[in-house]
Scaffold this motif. Structure first.
Motif, PDB file in Angstrom:
ATOM      1  N   LEU A  88       0.802  -1.237   0.000  1.00 26.40           N
ATOM      2  CA  LEU A  88       0.000   0.000   0.000  1.00 26.40           C
ATOM      3  C   LEU A  88       0.827   1.274   0.000  1.00 26.40           C
ATOM      4  O   LEU A  88       0.269   2.371  -0.082  1.00 26.40           O
ATOM      5  N   HIS A  89       2.128   1.174   0.137  1.00 24.51           N
ATOM      6  CA  HIS A  89       2.939   2.406   0.171  1.00 24.51           C
ATOM      7  C   HIS A  89       4.207   2.196  -0.658  1.00 24.51           C
ATOM      8  O   HIS A  89       5.219   1.708  -0.165  1.00 24.51           O
ATOM      9  N   ALA A  90       4.111   2.531  -1.947  1.00 29.96           N
ATOM     10  CA  ALA A  90       5.257   2.356  -2.842  1.00 29.96           C
ATOM     11  C   ALA A  90       5.343   3.534  -3.815  1.00 29.96           C
ATOM     12  O   ALA A  90       4.411   3.781  -4.575  1.00 29.96           O
ATOM     13  N   HIS A  91       6.457   4.258  -3.745  1.00 35.83           N
ATOM     14  CA  HIS A  91       6.680   5.375  -4.686  1.00 35.83           C
ATOM     15  C   HIS A  91       7.278   4.800  -5.967  1.00 35.83           C
ATOM     16  O   HIS A  91       8.292   4.080  -5.904  1.00 35.83           O
ATOM     17  N   LEU A  92       6.661   5.121  -7.079  1.00 38.73           N
ATOM     18  CA  LEU A  92       7.080   4.530  -8.357  1.00 38.73           C
ATOM     19  C   LEU A  92       8.595   4.656  -8.601  1.00 38.73           C
ATOM     20  O   LEU A  92       9.285   3.660  -8.793  1.00 38.73           O
ATOM     21  N   ILE A 105      -1.410  10.269   3.718  1.00 40.19           N
ATOM     22  CA  ILE A 105      -0.563  11.416   4.076  1.00 40.19           C
ATOM     23  C   ILE A 105       0.705  10.943   4.787  1.00 40.19           C
ATOM     24  O   ILE A 105       0.620  10.179   5.762  1.00 40.19           O
ATOM     25  N   HIS A 106       1.876  11.405   4.318  1.00 38.70           N
ATOM     26  CA  HIS A 106       3.101  11.169   5.075  1.00 38.70           C
ATOM     27  C   HIS A 106       3.018  12.061   6.302  1.00 38.70           C
ATOM     28  O   HIS A 106       3.058  13.293   6.180  1.00 38.70           O
ATOM     29  N   CYS A 107       2.875  11.433   7.451  1.00 42.12           N
ATOM     30  CA  CYS A 107       2.627  12.196   8.680  1.00 42.12           C
ATOM     31  C   CYS A 107       3.553  11.699   9.783  1.00 42.12           C
ATOM     32  O   CYS A 107       3.679  10.491   9.994  1.00 42.12           O
ATOM     33  N   GLY A 142       1.231   7.684   6.537  1.00 39.24           N
ATOM     34  CA  GLY A 142       2.551   7.204   6.117  1.00 39.24           C
ATOM     35  C   GLY A 142       3.573   7.424   7.217  1.00 39.24           C
ATOM     36  O   GLY A 142       3.765   8.553   7.680  1.00 39.24           O
ATOM     37  N   HIS A 143       4.169   6.352   7.674  1.00 40.54           N
ATOM     38  CA  HIS A 143       5.247   6.338   8.688  1.00 40.54           C
ATOM     39  C   HIS A 143       4.752   6.495  10.134  1.00 40.54           C
ATOM     40  O   HIS A 143       4.879   5.582  10.923  1.00 40.54           O
ATOM     41  N   GLY A 144       4.266   7.685  10.502  1.00 40.07           N
ATOM     42  CA  GLY A 144       3.753   7.883  11.873  1.00 40.07           C
ATOM     43  C   GLY A 144       4.810   7.760  12.961  1.00 40.07           C
ATOM     44  O   GLY A 144       4.475   7.609  14.139  1.00 40.07           O
ATOM     45  N   THR A 174       6.944  -1.129   1.671  1.00 38.57           N
ATOM     46  CA  THR A 174       8.359  -0.965   1.320  1.00 38.57           C
ATOM     47  C   THR A 174       8.788   0.492   1.195  1.00 38.57           C
ATOM     48  O   THR A 174       9.959   0.799   1.315  1.00 38.57           O
ATOM     49  N   ASP A 175       7.878   1.391   0.857  1.00 37.00           N
ATOM     50  CA  ASP A 175       8.192   2.806   0.609  1.00 37.00           C
ATOM     51  C   ASP A 175       8.943   2.964  -0.722  1.00 37.00           C
ATOM     52  O   ASP A 175       8.363   3.375  -1.720  1.00 37.00           O
ATOM     53  N   ASP A 176      10.234   2.652  -0.712  1.00 38.08           N
ATOM     54  CA  ASP A 176      11.065   2.770  -1.923  1.00 38.08           C
ATOM     55  C   ASP A 176      11.937   1.524  -1.989  1.00 38.08           C
ATOM     56  O   ASP A 176      13.096   1.543  -1.552  1.00 38.08           O
TER      57      ASP A 176
HETATM   58 ZN   LIG Z   1       6.782   7.262   1.371  1.00 42.77          ZN
END
Ligand SMILES: [Zn+2]
Ligand SMILES: CNc1ncnc2c1ncn2[C@@H]1O[C@H](COP(=O)(O)O)[C@@H](O)[C@H]1O
Length: 342
Positions: free
Chosen positions: A13-17, A198-200, A221-223, A276-278
């Motif tokens: 659910l959290h992957a930057h292309l 939201i990256h928060c 995102g992250h928290g 994974t994020d990136d």
């Molecule tokens: Zn991210």
């Protein structure tokens, strides 16, 4: 365990292309689209995934420039999108929400950037047997006017492809830009039915964290730097924290894996998802992130399955899609149980 996790049908659910292109795929992209196979390029590739101990978050953002050059043409962006989809599918990810910042340059407008990514998603998802959604990203380091263009495009394209464009991501270097300035444009997106990821609290900025919590979001995102009451609030509102273990440790926002807030989220049964994020920049895979969680926090196989089911719940997918995903995961676990029968 690793084999079990690799075969487990997973949800990302959290992957930057642009951050999700791994080193081999970067080489493949460079060779196929640009014919680059020099030694200098190989050195750049190695530097790309190298993190010194004590690296700072700001350094991560410098790394993206390398991939952004390769995806600055339509052909490059097309192939990169396909490679990212392929690589997630290879890791048995059956559903991925890709987020990406539309970029305008001499080759492409923001509209053609988004249309290009969208085109590849439509053409290639079936081929790789993976469901792909798209969240256009707002880069907080860019002017609000850019965010307005991105949201206008997202709203327009979501009306044409409502099954693919399902939300907006708010990201970029958290040490730059002010969240407050983006509230009107984010409200516009929300009023048009787009979900907000939201990256928060990726960094310790309590004033901004409070502003974000007050504004609300569908996923956080992250928290990392949420206060106890912040964590409680997320739990009460059923807002999951998108946990990105390797990303947080390599970028230095979490001092070591043992100190990661996933542990607290697990003990308090708060909503969470592993992401994974990136995966390219941080040289990881979703299977690897699960493995890390099992090694560091003693997660069992059934807890990994439960986490995957939880991710389905928090996906920006339709009810029917969620049913299908759960069925796929359930089938795999039944097969596993059968194989383990005496
Ligand atoms: Zn991210
Ligand atoms: C490490 N933690 C992070 N925190 C905040 N934003 C991040 C990020 N990782 C990536 N991005 C955002 O995603 C872009 C790369 O993908 P796209 O070019 O959009 O596909 C980065 O330039 C940044 O804006």
């Amino acid at each position: 365990m690793l084999q079990f996790l690799r075969s487990l049908p997973k949800i990302e659910l959290h992957a930057h292309l642009n951050g999700s292109l791994n080193i081999d795929s970067i080489r493949e992209l460079a060779a196929k689209v640009y014919g680059v196979q020099t030694k200098e390029f190989s050195t750049l590739c190695e530097r790309f995934i190298k993190f010194e101990k004590g690296a700072k978050l700001d350094e991560c953002f410098e790394k993206f420039g390398f991939v952004h050059e390769l995806t600055s043409t339509k052909e490059g962006l097309e192939y990169a999108t396909e490679l990212v989809i392929r690589d997630f599918a290879k890791d048995n990810v059956i559903y991925v929400e890709l987020r990406t910042t539309p970029k305008a340059n001499a080759n492409m407008s923001r509209r053609s950037y988004l249309e290009t990514v969208l085109g590849v998603i439509k053409k290639k998802s079936d081929l790789y047997k993976i469901k792909v959604k798209l969240l256009p990203s707002i880069n907080r380091a860019e002017p609000v006017s850019v965010a307005e263009e991105t949201v206008a495009l997202a709203v327009e394209l979501a009306a044409i492809e409502p099954e693919i464009i399902v939300g907006i991501d708010f990201s970029g270097n958290p040490n730059q830009g002010k969240f407050k300035d983006f509230i009107p444009v984010l409200s516009k997106a929300r009023n048009h039915g787009l979900k907000l990821a939201i990256h928060c609290a990726e960094v310790d900025n309590q004033v901004e964290i409070r502003e974000m919590i007050r504004f609300g979001m569908s996923r956080c995102g992250h928290g990392t730097y949420l206060s106890d009451s912040g964590f409680e609030h997320m739990k009460e509102e059923n807002i999951p924290i998108e946990c990105c273990l390797t990303s947080n440790v390599k970028s230095g926002t979490v001092t070591n894996i043992g100190a990661h807030h996933l542990k607290q989220l697990m003990t308090t049964c708060a909503p969470k998802v592993l992401c994974t994020d990136d995966s390219g920049v941080f040289d990881t895979t979703l299977s690897n992130e699960f493995f890390l969680a099992t090694e560091s926090f003693g997660l069992t196989k059934s807890q990994c399955i439960a986490l995957t089911m939880e991710a389905v719940e928090h996906a920006f997918a339709t009810r029917e899609e969620k049913m299908m995903l759960k069925m796929q995961i359930y089938k795999y676990t039944r097969l596993q149980n059968k194989q383990n029968e005496p």
